[in-house]
Write an enzyme that holds these catalytic residues in place. Structure first.
Site, PDB file in Angstrom:
ATOM      1  N   HIS A   1      60.637  33.070  70.042  1.00 57.84           N
ATOM      2  CA  HIS A   1      61.376  34.373  69.529  1.00 57.84           C
ATOM      3  C   HIS A   1      61.884  33.924  68.109  1.00 57.84           C
ATOM      4  CE1 HIS A   1      60.740  36.724  73.094  1.00 57.84           C
ATOM      5  NE2 HIS A   1      59.988  36.920  72.284  1.00 57.84           N
TER       6      HIS A   1
ATOM      7  N   CYS B   1      37.729  42.734  61.429  1.00 60.27           N
ATOM      8  CA  CYS B   1      38.941  42.504  62.054  1.00 60.27           C
ATOM      9  C   CYS B   1      38.978  40.971  62.405  1.00 60.27           C
ATOM     10  CB  CYS B   1      39.114  43.446  63.214  1.00 60.27           C
ATOM     11  SG  CYS B   1      38.120  43.001  64.544  1.00 60.27           S
TER      12      CYS B   1
HETATM   13  C1  PEP Z   1      36.494  38.152  66.435  1.00 58.45           C
HETATM   14  O1  PEP Z   1      35.720  37.463  67.277  1.00 58.45           O
HETATM   15  O2  PEP Z   1      36.564  38.231  65.084  1.00 58.45           O
HETATM   16  C2  PEP Z   1      37.563  39.042  66.726  1.00 58.45           C
HETATM   17  C3  PEP Z   1      38.429  39.670  66.148  1.00 58.45           C
HETATM   18  O3  PEP Z   1      37.993  38.830  68.045  1.00 58.45           O
HETATM   19  P1  PEP Z   1      38.733  37.624  68.775  1.00 58.45           P
HETATM   20  O4  PEP Z   1      39.168  36.626  67.706  1.00 58.45           O
HETATM   21  O5  PEP Z   1      40.035  38.339  69.764  1.00 58.45           O
HETATM   22  O6  PEP Z   1      37.730  37.213  69.872  1.00 58.45           O
END
Ligand code: PEP
Ligand code: MG
Length: 579
Positions: A196, A508
């Site tokens: 934290h 993402c």
């Molecule tokens: C990915 O695989 O790019 C993703 C965003 O999911 P994670 O990293 O949680 O598997």
């Protein structure tokens, strides 16, 4: 002479100053049995100390000030709530009555019991709860000993802007108090990137290096120090040249940070006027607020695995509260909740037995949810209930077959009916999206996107599956090349598939937060990026000065020429495509 120590840098920045060895001070904790008539006086004393402790935490929170206070304030609030927790305060009071012991002793015994319970489960998240517990108990004990915590020891200088504080560990309350004195930098012997104190330091923009073992023994009071929290190093030196070099680096870093913050006010358009959208990824709830304050248009990926580290998966109400709080914090911006992506490297303890001989290729993500429908529906109901409070989207992880979408949609419809029967009206048009992170899904993007409202590219998994390189394995990490031809061909195919189905392509995975890869992604036609909130300003700074059209020309030429160099050579070429 230069004496150098290394640890883990948990925030960015450089600090130059003199060392100050900080100690929270030892507490004498008396333990005695009570006379029968003294029991209620003692319970009263415990409650008084809890009240003073909460007042102290509220005062610290008020005094934090400034725009970068959010995560620090949140932690102080969490600690204030923990003071009142029945498992702590209520049980300690019951111990005073039941065991006839003084408040300090009762609190200590109850804390030991809770600590043992948390320790039984080996988990990073729970390790943080132990840290919270210890810090809250210590605050209460200080109140009982009539040594308020927020008041730093008399030995701590009042102005710390040229001081690097060295401590064993720091509580958020101590860190907030040091921040009020404008501390230049922090070094602790213990802690991790997820402690934290580290989260608070990042939120407040204080350079900090943790896990610098034996630093308090090896460094001396008043010694001139240079701390580089990006590289996690602490240098003890009087060398003027080195001090000059770091002073310049520090000034540059501060200028860059000011510029980066300025870029957040600019329109979300590339140098040639194309619109882009930036979202934040949230790994833990603390990051939701950071997504908002970093200028994200919403949360593009809320991973939910962390919730189950601390909560029972079958507890719908607990899940709902996490999602609803996140919706509230986002104040109208969309929250994309990814359903449980258990499996592979991130399986909750109660499901470890389900991980087959090759977890990365086994019962992972949507496969596991469809195999455990009851639990999947608990999560869906919690998400749907949260959608009654603000914009929410559902994201399905690890798709590899088209029929997984129809099955998931069926369960969403079923869960919706259950929620409605209970009198809640979820968003009737909640969007359902899918992660494109397996080669199978990539090849079927168009067909999948036609059945989904949006798609999001999970580049972390996509790359590991396309290149057959385990993303966790150090021995093959040099082969994990996002700019290699097979990955680029796959990404290009996904974008074309999404476009054919009329859906925007969003990404993402970690690539979206890496400035080096932005021209490549832009050149492939990706216009929506979701990344750790701390990266948003840096990515926006690259996007606003990059010419999207020229990047597309370069990438089109690359895709048409099988002999064109990929990897680092391609990235260097793309780096020159600016305005
Ligand atoms: C990915 O695989 O790019 C993703 C965003 O999911 P994670 O990293 O949680 O598997
Ligand atoms: Mg993934």
């Amino acid at each position: 002479m230069i004496f150098s120590l290394s640890g883990t840098g948990v925030s960015d920045g450089i600090a130059i100053g003199h060392a100050h060895l900080f100690s929270s001070g030892e507490l004498e904790l008396p333990e005695y049995e009570l006379e029968p008539g003294d029991v209620s006086i003692e319970v009263d004393r415990l409650h008084q100390s809890a009240r003073r402790c909460k007042e102290e935490l509220s005062r610290m929170e008020r005094e934090l000030g400034g725009e970068r206070r959010d995560s620090a304030a949140e932690l102080l609030q969490a600690h204030r709530m923990m003071v009142d927790d029945d498992m702590l305060l209520g049980e300690a009071a019951r111990r005073i009555r039941g065991e006839n012991i003084n408040a300090e002793w009762a609190l200590d015994r109850q804390a030991a019991l809770l600590r043992r319970e948390f320790q039984r489960i080996e988990d990073e998240y729970l390790a943080l709860r132990i840290e919270d517990l210890d810090q809250v108990v210590r605050l209460m004990q200080r109140q009982l000993a009539e040594q308020p915590a927020g008041v730093l020891d008399d030995r701590v200088p009042h102005q710390l802007d040229e001081t690097v504080v060295l401590a064993d560990a720091l509580s958020p309350a101590e860190l907030a108090a040091l921040h009020q004195r404008s501390v230049a930098g922090l070094v602790t012997e213990h802690g991790s990137i997820w402690s934290h104190a580290a989260i608070v330091a990042r939120g407040l923009g204080i350079p900090m290096v943790v896990a610098v073992h034996r630093s308090q023994r090896l460094l001396r009071e008043g010694e001139p120090l240079i701390l580089d929290s990006h590289y996690g190093i602490v240098l003890a030196t009087r060398d003027e040249r080195l001090h000059g070099h770091y002073a310049e680096k520090m000034a540059l870093f501060r200028r860059n940070r000011r510029n980066l913050q300025r870029v957040l006010g600019e329109p979300d358009r590339t140098a040639d006027g194309e619109r882009f959208r930036l979202f934040g990824n949230a790994e833990v709830t603390e990051e939701i607020e950071r997504c908002r304050s970093s200028g994200a248009v919403g949360v593009g990926l809320m991973r939910t695995e962390f919730i189950f580290a601390s909560k029972d998966m079958a507890d719908e109400q607990a899940q709902f509260e996490v999602y609803r709080d996140a919706v509230d914090q986002l104040q109208g911006r969309p929250l994309t909740i990814r359903t449980l992506d258990a499996g592979g490297d991130k399986l909750p303890a109660e499901m470890q037995h389900l991980s087959g001989p090759n977890p990365a290729l086994g019962l992972r993500g949507i496969r596991m949810s469809l195999a455990m429908r009851e639990l999947f529906q608990v999560q869906l109901r919690a998400i749907l209930r949260a959608s009654a409070h603000g914009p929410v989207r559902i994201l399905l992880p690890m798709l590899s077959r088209i029929d997984e979408i129809a099955q998931a949609r069926e369960l969403i419809a079923l869960s919706r009916e259950q929620v409605q029967r209970a009198g809640v009206q979820p968003d009737p048009e909640i969007e359902v999206g899918g992660m494109i992170e397996t080669p199978a899904a990539a090849l079927l993007t168009c067909e999948m996107a036609a059945q989904l409202d949006f798609i999001s590219i999970g580049s972390n998994d996509l790359i590991q599956y396309v290149l057959a390189v385990d993303r966790q394995d150090e021995l093959v990490s040099h082969l994990f090349d996002p700019a290699s031809r097979p990955v680029i061909e796959m990404l290009s195919r996904i974008v074309r598939g999404a476009r054919a189905a009329g859906r925007p392509a969003q990404i993402c995975g970690e690539l979206a937060g890496d400035p080096e890869y932005i021209p490549l992604l832009l050149g492939l036609g990706i216009g929506e990026f979701s990344m750790p909130p701390g990266q948003i300003a840096a990515i926006k700074a690259v996007l606003v000065r990059t010419h999207a059209g020229r990047c597309r020309e370069r990438m089109a030429a690359f895709l048409q020429d099988p002999g064109a160099p990929d990897g680092r050579a391609l990235l260097s070429q793309l780096a020159t495509v600016r305005r």
